[in-house]
Design an enzyme around this catalytic site. Structure first.
Site, mmCIF file in Angstrom:
data_model
loop_
_atom_site.group_PDB
_atom_site.id
_atom_site.type_symbol
_atom_site.label_atom_id
_atom_site.label_comp_id
_atom_site.label_asym_id
_atom_site.label_seq_id
_atom_site.Cartn_x
_atom_site.Cartn_y
_atom_site.Cartn_z
ATOM 1 N N CYS A 10 0.801 -1.220 0.000
ATOM 2 C CA CYS A 10 0.000 0.000 0.000
ATOM 3 C C CYS A 10 0.834 1.269 0.000
ATOM 4 O O CYS A 10 0.285 2.362 -0.056
ATOM 5 C CB CYS A 10 -0.931 0.007 1.218
ATOM 6 S SG CYS A 10 -0.065 0.033 2.815
ATOM 7 N N GLN A 11 2.165 1.164 0.047
ATOM 8 C CA GLN A 11 2.982 2.368 0.130
ATOM 9 C C GLN A 11 2.727 3.371 -0.993
ATOM 10 O O GLN A 11 2.692 4.576 -0.747
ATOM 11 C CB GLN A 11 4.480 2.001 0.170
ATOM 12 C CG GLN A 11 4.941 1.404 1.479
ATOM 13 C CD GLN A 11 4.736 -0.103 1.529
ATOM 14 O OE1 GLN A 11 4.007 -0.670 0.728
ATOM 15 N NE2 GLN A 11 5.382 -0.751 2.476
#
Length: 360
Positions: A92-93
């Site tokens: 999800c970065q």
């Protein structure tokens, strides 16, 4: 041969079998297993995930990049299931609000959701689930993913869920998507599960006390980071649920004395016993990175407390016996995980969908 998998009710035949893409330490897989779904394999580029995944999930771990993995090779791990499931949480970065203003579209991890879609298009499993940060639903890449699923014939539902409403002992909002080739599918409600919020006290109040910089003799993961003398003073002046504004002025950081820093009140704080905690991150073992001070002990969270607040079982293994858990590496495994309880909710939603489909 039908595989026997773990569930809350003991071993059961795995009529639904899953391959977990971006499996991490196994949070999603563990929750799916608790819901009675068999996990036959997990894939993650991070080799540190191998031990916790294989030790706890007892499934095949593939330490490789999804981009260089063929869909056919993944499909070979299914063992003639009645229903097949591709599950995963793409890193999800690139989508996170904690990306410090960086251009999310330039992240090397951006194409991984497309790789997820590529595997689904090639294998056409009966079921698909994906979990990620809420902001993803505002991105073009998510629209592309959903459009691709619909073009393949999937019925789709997705929504942002507050994990604390489903019994996860932390406030954590996540985007959850379910898709099915069998017909309309939905995410079950907390009321249907009969669950209520779980507090910090209920989650970790039973653990033995641990001093800052020390480790519990019976559990190497119940280990607290050391604390600087001045931060120890700050900790002792911190109130559960309060902020650094509770400290004497002389203990405040210089940045907090400036007008621009006065609004940053979510760091250097203690949790409250009788509420869910704040969102666990990869650095929740550090007092200065959020409200991660223990409600009454003068220290930040231990790695075990972090894991339990992510709803991992109390005895979940992250490192081999005799190896000292490193805060940075184990903290990353825990903070990046899908909460186990959220994985269970996803699994129960899928099970209910199958029950409704078969009753027609």
């Amino acid at each position: 041969m039908r595989q026997e998998m773990k569930s809350e009710h003991g071993p059961i035949p795995a009529e639904i079998q899953a391959v977990d893409l971006f499996c991490g330490a196994g949070g999603l897989s563990c929750g799916l297993q608790q819901a009675g779904i068999g996990v036959v394999a997990g894939l993650d580029f991070d080799q540190r995930c191998e031990y916790p995944f294989t030790e706890n999930i007892e499934a095949v771990f593939l330490g490789q990049d999804l981009a260089s993995t063929t869909s056919e090779s993944l499909g070979e791990y299914f063992q003639s299931p009645k229903y097949s499931l591709i599950a995963g949480c793409a890193p999800c970065q690139p989508f996170s609000t904690l990306s410090n203003g960086s251009d999310r579209k330039k992240s090397s991890k951006w194409p991984l959701l497309r790789q997820f879609g590529r595997v689904v298009a090639d294998l056409k499993p009966d079921l698909v689930t994906m979990e990620n940060v809420p902001i993803l639903q505002k991105e073009e890449i998510f629209d592309e993913f959903v459009t691709g699923l619909r073009s393949l014939g999937y019925s789709i539902t997705y929504k942002v869920m507050d994990a604390s409403k489903y019994g996860v002992p932390q406030k954590r909002k996540r985007l959850v998507l379910l898709a099915s080739m069998l017909g309309p599918i939905r995410i079950i409600s907390p009321e249907e599960l009969g669950v209520e919020e779980t507090t910090v006290r209920q989650a970790i109040g039973h653990l033995p006390p641990v001093a800052a910089g020390k480790t519990d003799k019976s559990d190497a993961l119940h280990r607290a980071q050391g604390i600087h003398p001045i931060n120890l003073q700050r900790m002792r002046h911190s109130k559960p649920g309060g902020t650094w504004k509770d400290w004497p002025y002389k203990l405040r950081l210089e940045c907090h004395k400036k007008p621009g820093g006065a609004t940053y009140t979510s760091v250097y704080g203690r949790m409250e016993w009788d509420k869910p905690s704040g969102t666990m991150t990869t650095q929740s073992y550090s007092f200065g990175t959020g409200r991660y001070g223990h409600p009454e002990q003068d220290r930040s969270l231990t790695l075990r407390e972090m894991a339990i607040l992510q709803s991992f079982p109390d005895d979940y293994k992250f490192t081999p016996a005799g190896k000292v858990p490193e805060f940075s590496s184990v903290g990353r495994l825990i903070g990046n995980a899908v909460p186990v309880r959220l994985g269970y909710v996803i699994g129960r939603s899928i099970q209910q969908h199958i029950e409704e489909y078969e009753s027609q």
